[in-house]
Design a protein around this motif. Structure first.
Motif, PDB file in Angstrom:
ATOM      1  N   MET A 153       0.849  -1.190   0.000  1.00  0.00           N
ATOM      2  CA  MET A 153       0.000   0.000   0.000  1.00  0.00           C
ATOM      3  C   MET A 153       0.886   1.242   0.000  1.00  0.00           C
ATOM      4  O   MET A 153       1.904   1.275   0.685  1.00  0.00           O
ATOM      5  N   ASN A 154       0.473   2.244  -0.727  1.00  0.00           N
ATOM      6  CA  ASN A 154       1.179   3.516  -0.814  1.00  0.00           C
ATOM      7  C   ASN A 154       1.288   4.151   0.581  1.00  0.00           C
ATOM      8  O   ASN A 154       0.320   4.170   1.339  1.00  0.00           O
ATOM      9  N   LYS A 155       2.468   4.663   0.903  1.00  0.00           N
ATOM     10  CA  LYS A 155       2.729   5.265   2.217  1.00  0.00           C
ATOM     11  C   LYS A 155       1.792   6.448   2.503  1.00  0.00           C
ATOM     12  O   LYS A 155       1.292   6.606   3.618  1.00  0.00           O
ATOM     13  N   VAL A 156       1.537   7.276   1.490  1.00  0.00           N
ATOM     14  CA  VAL A 156       0.660   8.443   1.659  1.00  0.00           C
ATOM     15  C   VAL A 156      -0.775   8.002   1.950  1.00  0.00           C
ATOM     16  O   VAL A 156      -1.440   8.557   2.834  1.00  0.00           O
ATOM     17  N   ILE A 157      -1.246   6.996   1.233  1.00  0.00           N
ATOM     18  CA  ILE A 157      -2.608   6.471   1.445  1.00  0.00           C
ATOM     19  C   ILE A 157      -2.730   5.915   2.859  1.00  0.00           C
ATOM     20  O   ILE A 157      -3.733   6.148   3.543  1.00  0.00           O
ATOM     21  N   LEU A 158      -1.712   5.197   3.307  1.00  0.00           N
ATOM     22  CA  LEU A 158      -1.720   4.634   4.658  1.00  0.00           C
ATOM     23  C   LEU A 158      -1.794   5.753   5.707  1.00  0.00           C
ATOM     24  O   LEU A 158      -2.567   5.658   6.661  1.00  0.00           O
ATOM     25  N   LYS A 159      -1.004   6.815   5.511  1.00  0.00           N
ATOM     26  CA  LYS A 159      -1.058   7.959   6.437  1.00  0.00           C
ATOM     27  C   LYS A 159      -2.449   8.581   6.456  1.00  0.00           C
ATOM     28  O   LYS A 159      -2.972   8.910   7.522  1.00  0.00           O
ATOM     29  N   ARG A 160      -3.042   8.727   5.282  1.00  0.00           N
ATOM     30  CA  ARG A 160      -4.387   9.311   5.205  1.00  0.00           C
ATOM     31  C   ARG A 160      -5.406   8.467   5.963  1.00  0.00           C
ATOM     32  O   ARG A 160      -6.256   8.993   6.666  1.00  0.00           O
ATOM     33  N   ILE A 161      -5.294   7.156   5.802  1.00  0.00           N
ATOM     34  CA  ILE A 161      -6.214   6.255   6.506  1.00  0.00           C
ATOM     35  C   ILE A 161      -6.019   6.372   8.011  1.00  0.00           C
ATOM     36  O   ILE A 161      -6.989   6.509   8.773  1.00  0.00           O
ATOM     37  N   ILE A 162      -4.778   6.340   8.461  1.00  0.00           N
ATOM     38  CA  ILE A 162      -4.480   6.410   9.896  1.00  0.00           C
ATOM     39  C   ILE A 162      -4.975   7.726  10.481  1.00  0.00           C
ATOM     40  O   ILE A 162      -5.657   7.742  11.515  1.00  0.00           O
ATOM     41  N   PHE A 163      -4.659   8.865   9.834  1.00  0.00           N
ATOM     42  CA  PHE A 163      -5.072  10.151  10.381  1.00  0.00           C
ATOM     43  C   PHE A 163      -6.585  10.340  10.317  1.00  0.00           C
ATOM     44  O   PHE A 163      -7.176  10.943  11.214  1.00  0.00           O
ATOM     45  N   THR A 164      -7.230   9.774   9.292  1.00  0.00           N
ATOM     46  CA  THR A 164      -8.692   9.850   9.220  1.00  0.00           C
ATOM     47  C   THR A 164      -9.319   9.064  10.370  1.00  0.00           C
ATOM     48  O   THR A 164     -10.262   9.541  11.014  1.00  0.00           O
ATOM     49  N   ILE A 165      -8.778   7.891  10.646  1.00  0.00           N
ATOM     50  CA  ILE A 165      -9.283   7.089  11.778  1.00  0.00           C
ATOM     51  C   ILE A 165      -9.076   7.841  13.088  1.00  0.00           C
ATOM     52  O   ILE A 165      -9.976   7.890  13.938  1.00  0.00           O
ATOM     53  N   LEU A 166      -7.897   8.443  13.273  1.00  0.00           N
ATOM     54  CA  LEU A 166      -7.619   9.194  14.503  1.00  0.00           C
ATOM     55  C   LEU A 166      -8.572  10.390  14.648  1.00  0.00           C
ATOM     56  O   LEU A 166      -9.038  10.679  15.756  1.00  0.00           O
ATOM     57  N   ILE A 222     -11.655  10.603  13.382  1.00  0.00           N
ATOM     58  CA  ILE A 222     -12.985  10.061  13.689  1.00  0.00           C
ATOM     59  C   ILE A 222     -13.062   9.644  15.153  1.00  0.00           C
ATOM     60  O   ILE A 222     -14.027   9.963  15.852  1.00  0.00           O
ATOM     61  N   VAL A 223     -12.037   8.940  15.636  1.00  0.00           N
ATOM     62  CA  VAL A 223     -12.023   8.506  17.041  1.00  0.00           C
ATOM     63  C   VAL A 223     -12.033   9.727  17.967  1.00  0.00           C
ATOM     64  O   VAL A 223     -12.780   9.777  18.950  1.00  0.00           O
ATOM     65  N   ASN A 224     -11.211  10.728  17.655  1.00  0.00           N
ATOM     66  CA  ASN A 224     -11.151  11.960  18.454  1.00  0.00           C
ATOM     67  C   ASN A 224     -12.529  12.620  18.509  1.00  0.00           C
ATOM     68  O   ASN A 224     -13.006  13.015  19.584  1.00  0.00           O
ATOM     69  N   CYS A 225     -13.179  12.738  17.348  1.00  0.00           N
ATOM     70  CA  CYS A 225     -14.506  13.359  17.300  1.00  0.00           C
ATOM     71  C   CYS A 225     -15.538  12.539  18.072  1.00  0.00           C
ATOM     72  O   CYS A 225     -16.411  13.107  18.740  1.00  0.00           O
ATOM     73  N   LEU A 226     -15.440  11.217  17.998  1.00  0.00           N
ATOM     74  CA  LEU A 226     -16.362  10.363  18.755  1.00  0.00           C
ATOM     75  C   LEU A 226     -16.162  10.516  20.262  1.00  0.00           C
ATOM     76  O   LEU A 226     -17.132  10.515  21.034  1.00  0.00           O
ATOM     77  N   VAL A 227     -14.914  10.634  20.684  1.00  0.00           N
ATOM     78  CA  VAL A 227     -14.628  10.838  22.114  1.00  0.00           C
ATOM     79  C   VAL A 227     -15.221  12.178  22.571  1.00  0.00           C
ATOM     80  O   VAL A 227     -15.856  12.258  23.630  1.00  0.00           O
ATOM     81  N   ILE A 228     -15.026  13.212  21.771  1.00  0.00           N
ATOM     82  CA  ILE A 228     -15.605  14.522  22.096  1.00  0.00           C
ATOM     83  C   ILE A 228     -17.120  14.403  22.184  1.00  0.00           C
ATOM     84  O   ILE A 228     -17.745  14.898  23.134  1.00  0.00           O
ATOM     85  N   PHE A 229     -17.728  13.740  21.214  1.00  0.00           N
ATOM     86  CA  PHE A 229     -19.182  13.568  21.198  1.00  0.00           C
ATOM     87  C   PHE A 229     -19.652  12.816  22.435  1.00  0.00           C
ATOM     88  O   PHE A 229     -20.661  13.165  23.043  1.00  0.00           O
ATOM     89  N   LYS A 230     -18.904  11.774  22.822  1.00  0.00           N
ATOM     90  CA  LYS A 230     -19.271  10.984  24.010  1.00  0.00           C
ATOM     91  C   LYS A 230     -19.243  11.851  25.266  1.00  0.00           C
ATOM     92  O   LYS A 230     -20.164  11.814  26.078  1.00  0.00           O
ATOM     93  N   PHE A 231     -18.178  12.649  25.427  1.00  0.00           N
ATOM     94  CA  PHE A 231     -18.110  13.535  26.589  1.00  0.00           C
ATOM     95  C   PHE A 231     -19.246  14.547  26.572  1.00  0.00           C
ATOM     96  O   PHE A 231     -19.825  14.861  27.614  1.00  0.00           O
ATOM     97  N   SER A 232     -19.579  15.061  25.404  1.00  0.00           N
ATOM     98  CA  SER A 232     -20.647  16.056  25.292  1.00  0.00           C
ATOM     99  C   SER A 232     -22.024  15.449  25.531  1.00  0.00           C
ATOM    100  O   SER A 232     -22.964  16.163  25.857  1.00  0.00           O
TER     101      SER A 232
END
Length: 167
Positions: free
Chosen positions: A1-14, A16-26
């Protein structure tokens, strides 16, 4: 897999998780939210009041609660800013300025939507001040990524210069 694509996937997941944590606290009602921050507040108040017996514990608890809650806003949105800027940096089509603006706008819009969400949670309210603090957190995260990038670039440049002088 392309290194740039992998970074995009990882940062997108992070992101989404960050936003879900914020939503959970709210989504926590006022009592649950107070209990969550109360754990940290009680430890701080206990340490300070043990060191200073003449302190008004109630007033101290109110002051510490405010600081702890606002630091929580700042820190979780700083993380969001870090993930957003790292994701944006994988797109070379945008100028650095445009990547920064995009990240700030996204962070500010998410913060505003999060505060609106809180307005519908029992005992919670929406505060413009929190949107401002959250946006400052995003900006801090962006600045940390930029600073880290400059430091890494300097280190790589110095290593390359050392290799050139040895050759």
């Amino acid at each position: 897999m392309n290194k740039v694509i992998l970074k995009r996937i990882i940062f997108t997941i992070l992101i989404i998780v960050n936003c879900l944590v914020i939503f959970k606290f709210s989504s926590q009602n006022a009592d649950t939210s107070s209990q969550t921050s109360g754990v940290v507040v009680n430890k701080i108040v206990d340490k300070i009041s043990n060191a200073n017996k003449n302190i008004n514990k109630e007033k101290l608890a109110d002051d510490v609660t405010f600081v702890v809650r606002k630091c929580a806003h700042l820190s979780i949105y700083t993380l969001l800013g870090i993930w957003l800027m790292n994701l944006a940096n994988t797109f070379n089509l945008l100028s650095t300025r445009n990547r920064i603006v995009f990240c700030i706008i996204f962070g500010m819009m998410y913060a505003a939507s999060d505060e609106l969400h809180q307005k519908f949670v029992d005992g919670r309210s929406a505060e413009i001040r929190d949107v401002c603090i959250d946006t400052c957190g995003v900006i801090l995260g962006i600045l940390l990524v930029i600073l880290a990038g400059k430091i890494i670039k300097n280190i790589k440049t110095k290593k390359a210069e050392k290799l050139d002088t040895k050759s």
